[in-house]
Enzyme design. Structure first.
Site, PDB file in Angstrom:
ATOM      1  N   CYS A 117       0.836  -1.206   0.000  1.00 49.06           N
ATOM      2  CA  CYS A 117       0.000   0.000   0.000  1.00 49.06           C
ATOM      3  C   CYS A 117       0.870   1.255   0.000  1.00 49.06           C
ATOM      4  CB  CYS A 117      -0.918  -0.024   1.215  1.00 49.06           C
ATOM      5  SG  CYS A 117      -2.141   1.308   1.237  1.00 49.06           S
ATOM      6  N   CYS A 118       1.893   1.272   0.856  1.00 50.52           N
ATOM      7  CA  CYS A 118       2.791   2.436   0.891  1.00 50.52           C
ATOM      8  C   CYS A 118       3.535   2.591  -0.437  1.00 50.52           C
ATOM      9  CB  CYS A 118       3.802   2.291   2.026  1.00 50.52           C
ATOM     10  SG  CYS A 118       3.127   2.582   3.675  1.00 50.52           S
ATOM     11  N   CYS A 205      -0.766   7.853   7.590  1.00 50.10           N
ATOM     12  CA  CYS A 205      -2.145   7.657   7.144  1.00 50.10           C
ATOM     13  C   CYS A 205      -3.043   7.309   8.333  1.00 50.10           C
ATOM     14  CB  CYS A 205      -2.212   6.556   6.099  1.00 50.10           C
ATOM     15  SG  CYS A 205      -1.422   6.977   4.536  1.00 50.10           S
ATOM     16  N   CYS A 208      -3.201   3.706   9.768  1.00 49.07           N
ATOM     17  CA  CYS A 208      -1.919   3.149  10.200  1.00 49.07           C
ATOM     18  C   CYS A 208      -1.263   3.973  11.307  1.00 49.07           C
ATOM     19  CB  CYS A 208      -0.964   3.049   9.008  1.00 49.07           C
ATOM     20  SG  CYS A 208      -1.623   2.071   7.653  1.00 49.07           S
ATOM     21  N   CYS A 233       8.377   3.020   5.519  1.00 50.61           N
ATOM     22  CA  CYS A 233       7.367   2.807   4.477  1.00 50.61           C
ATOM     23  C   CYS A 233       7.973   2.646   3.099  1.00 50.61           C
ATOM     24  CB  CYS A 233       6.379   3.954   4.470  1.00 50.61           C
ATOM     25  SG  CYS A 233       7.138   5.549   4.110  1.00 50.61           S
TER      26      CYS A 233
END
EC number: 1.8.4.10
Length: 242
Positions: A117-118, A205, A208, A233
């Site tokens: 995702c990162c 985010c 997270c 990340c």
């Protein structure tokens, strides 16, 4: 300007242990094509310092699409406080993001780890931006995480350089502690993310990031379901030793 490893070693020898403003002044004197990355308290301190040296300094921030509302308000507060900045907001590729969410849903990182995702939301847009720069400035500090304990004041960016191109990364706050950052924020009335007043220290985010408890390390509020050694990340992947 092209810097080789030997040049960086010599420059680092000159800057090691120096205060952030000295490091920033050197960075801005050496590079015209340089930008400051900002998202958290440390970064806005650097924006404030850099603005006093070069009022039209280029600054960029990443909008992952999953930020807290307070973070978006911070971006606009910085824009209003420093109107001469060249502030750019970076976004992820919509097709790659659509495909990941279609295949795995909105919270796949809790099962698969945060790196995919990162990679889409943060690393890819950052890479596109850094490909246009000769150098960049970050707010990393050595005491933020075990992956940052060997952080240098200036270095060749191991994550975003290649055989044909060396990207230089400056870390002016490498020697500073969290208390020094906050002393500067209070002394200079620097814009801050309101989440800091609610126990959030390291802010990323929304899914997270969570507040930390007393005596917890500041990075324990990031990706809390993962090991401490994985808490990068990809923006600063060079910190993680293989």
């Amino acid at each position: 300007m092209s810097f080789e490893t030997s040049d960086i070693a010599s420059l680092h020898a000159d800057l090691v242990g120096k205060n952030p403003r000295t490091i920033l002044k050197t960075a801005l004197a050496l590079f015209d094509n340089i930008a400051v990355s900002f998202s958290g308290a440390e970064d806005v301190v650097l924006v404030d310092m850099a603005h006093k040296i070069r009022p039209d300094i280029a600054v960029f921030t990443l909008d992952t699409g999953r930020l807290h509302p307070e973070t978006y308000r911070l971006i606009e507060a910085v824009r209003e406080r420093y109107p001469s900045l060249r502030l750019e907001v970076l976004f992820p590729d919509c097709q790659a993001l659509w495909q990941m969410v279609k295949d795995k849903g909105l919270f796949s990182f809790y099962k698969d780890g945060h790196h995919e995702c990162c990679g889409i939301r943060k690393v890819a847009p950052l890479r596109r931006k850094l490909e246009t720069l000769d150098a960049w400035v970050t707010g990393q500090r050595r005491d933020q995480n075990q992956t940052r304990q060997e952080l240098a004041e200036v270095e060749i960016d191991a994550a975003f350089s290649g055989p044909e191109r060396r990207l230089v990364k400056f870390n002016p706050l490498a020697n500073w502690s969290s208390s020094q950052v906050w002393d500067y924020i209070e002394a200079h009335d620097v814009p801050l993310n309101e989440l800091h007043r609610r126990g959030y220290v390291s802010i990323g985010c929304e899914p997270c990031t969570r507040p930390i408890l007393p005596n917890q390390h500041e990075r324990e509020g990031r990706w809390w379901w993962e090991d401490a050694g994985k808490k990068e990340c990809g923006l600063h992947a060079g910190n993680v030793k293989g």
